[in-house]
Write an enzyme that holds these catalytic residues in place. Sequence first.
Site, mmCIF file in Angstrom:
data_model
loop_
_atom_site.group_PDB
_atom_site.id
_atom_site.type_symbol
_atom_site.label_atom_id
_atom_site.label_comp_id
_atom_site.label_asym_id
_atom_site.label_seq_id
_atom_site.Cartn_x
_atom_site.Cartn_y
_atom_site.Cartn_z
ATOM 1 N N LYS A 34 31.876 66.993 43.010
ATOM 2 C CA LYS A 34 32.287 68.230 43.577
ATOM 3 C C LYS A 34 33.767 68.656 42.950
ATOM 4 O O LYS A 34 34.119 69.876 42.852
ATOM 5 C CB LYS A 34 32.871 67.794 45.086
ATOM 6 C CG LYS A 34 31.484 67.983 45.921
ATOM 7 C CD LYS A 34 31.861 67.893 47.549
ATOM 8 C CE LYS A 34 30.907 67.569 48.311
ATOM 9 N NZ LYS A 34 31.305 67.617 49.751
ATOM 10 N N PHE A 45 24.375 67.053 39.717
ATOM 11 C CA PHE A 45 24.572 65.671 40.668
ATOM 12 C C PHE A 45 23.815 65.911 41.703
ATOM 13 O O PHE A 45 22.904 66.814 42.196
ATOM 14 C CB PHE A 45 26.008 65.291 41.168
ATOM 15 C CG PHE A 45 26.637 66.202 42.022
ATOM 16 C CD1 PHE A 45 27.011 67.623 41.625
ATOM 17 C CD2 PHE A 45 26.715 65.945 43.435
ATOM 18 C CE1 PHE A 45 27.555 68.623 42.293
ATOM 19 C CE2 PHE A 45 27.331 67.007 44.298
ATOM 20 C CZ PHE A 45 27.835 68.174 43.958
ATOM 21 N N GLY A 46 23.532 64.714 42.647
ATOM 22 C CA GLY A 46 23.219 64.952 43.877
ATOM 23 C C GLY A 46 21.510 65.236 43.817
ATOM 24 O O GLY A 46 20.769 64.806 43.086
ATOM 25 N N THR A 50 38.257 65.843 49.126
ATOM 26 C CA THR A 50 36.920 65.149 48.699
ATOM 27 C C THR A 50 37.165 64.117 47.950
ATOM 28 O O THR A 50 37.887 63.801 46.801
ATOM 29 C CB THR A 50 35.681 66.346 48.158
ATOM 30 O OG1 THR A 50 34.877 65.482 47.695
ATOM 31 C CG2 THR A 50 36.548 67.079 47.166
ATOM 32 N N ASP A 58 31.834 70.860 52.643
ATOM 33 C CA ASP A 58 30.883 70.053 53.250
ATOM 34 C C ASP A 58 29.585 70.767 52.877
ATOM 35 O O ASP A 58 29.558 71.984 53.091
ATOM 36 C CB ASP A 58 31.105 69.975 54.667
ATOM 37 C CG ASP A 58 30.428 68.599 55.187
ATOM 38 O OD1 ASP A 58 30.729 67.564 54.343
ATOM 39 O OD2 ASP A 58 29.318 68.762 56.011
ATOM 40 N N ASN A 71 34.359 63.064 46.225
ATOM 41 C CA ASN A 71 33.175 63.123 45.294
ATOM 42 C C ASN A 71 33.553 63.742 43.976
ATOM 43 O O ASN A 71 33.900 64.762 44.017
ATOM 44 C CB ASN A 71 32.086 63.892 46.135
ATOM 45 C CG ASN A 71 30.696 64.140 45.190
ATOM 46 O OD1 ASN A 71 30.898 64.212 44.261
ATOM 47 N ND2 ASN A 71 29.695 64.060 45.840
#
Length: 368
Positions: A12, A155-156, A7, A69, A9
């Site tokens: 993550k 996050f996100g 990943t 994912d 990110n």
Amino acid sequence: MELVLATRNPDKIREIKKVLGDLGIEILTFEDFPQFPKIKEDGSTLRENALLKAKEATKFTGKLSLADDSGLEVEWLGGAPGIYSSRFAGENASYEDNNRKLLSLLKNVPEPKRKATFRCVIAICRPVGSRIKDKLVEGVCQGKSTTHPRGKGGFGYDPVFQPEGLDKTFAEIPLEEKNKISHRARALNKAREILQQIIKKKNKILIGLTGNICTGKSTVADYYEKWGVKVIKADEIGHKVLEREDVKAALSQAFGKEILNFQDRILRERIRKVAFSDHDKLKKLNALLHPLIKEEIWRILTGGNYKIVVIEAALIFEAGWDFFMDKIIVVYCSREKQLERIKKKTNLSFEEIPGILRAPLSQEEKIK
Ligand code: ITT
């Protein structure tokens, strides 16, 4: 042992490291591989995308890899943004852009209709010779979308997601709290078990010996034993498991007292009849026994100083154990021979035989 996180990110990576950090494995990321390719996520599901990323990472590094994912599925939006979560508001959208778009689409939608699910699929890939074996696990966290972003952590979509049972968003609670209930933590806990087994397996070579009932597995297993190779027979372990008091109690509760005879011992024959005549019962039986059999197999496997271990089990593929095997041998024979042997070996009538032959995976599929 090393594990590559497939990943890019960093949020993550932080969460994954926090949950898997104590496993004693070295966690590598794309930063350890400067040439690490950018992976195109063009799968149509989270599962496909997770697998794609982990496979690419294993192909590129030759190492055990893990990819995540994940996405947010909002009921009112028919499951969107789902696999498009990271690019909901456009290709290079920021977290804020995505949240703004989400909240504007949910404007004036009343609270009971703002149900949302965070879903995380984790793929683990391990290289075995020139092949790559994979395993998928999933975790979900139910909740709802708030009307305004709240909180600075996470996050996100964390500031706009409030998990069930909490009056705070993911962005308003510390990471330790999020990691107790989040979709990622739930998937990671399942992944953790798999990684622990790989750690325990170390350099041992595991050979899965499988095939449907009465095809001749035991004969092949006996050869290995004669040659001095350690053989673990799942059937024998299954029989021992059936002697346990806790298992007997669970079975008689699930299938009725009649499966225990007057001495309170399990009658294998009866269990077999009950289970093979009814698919749901067979599923129930497997759900009860498989984890216990697996636990015992791993105990024996890691207990001795074996280099090669043969595991003889009818349901290696069905139980998902093939992931841990370095080689798999499928024993098969003609249908006529199989029928003849079943008849001779068991006391089943001709009416009962089709049930026993209806294995979850056919002989042909196993060979393939
Ligand atoms: P990689 O593909 O490199 O792993 P990514 O961010 O593109 O990183 P995904 O394709 O899995 O990852 O998209 C996931 C998106 O879903 C992510 O960018 C966030 O917007 C959101 N998301 C996933 N997990 C989340 C979490 O725990 N909290 C908040 N948002 C999350």
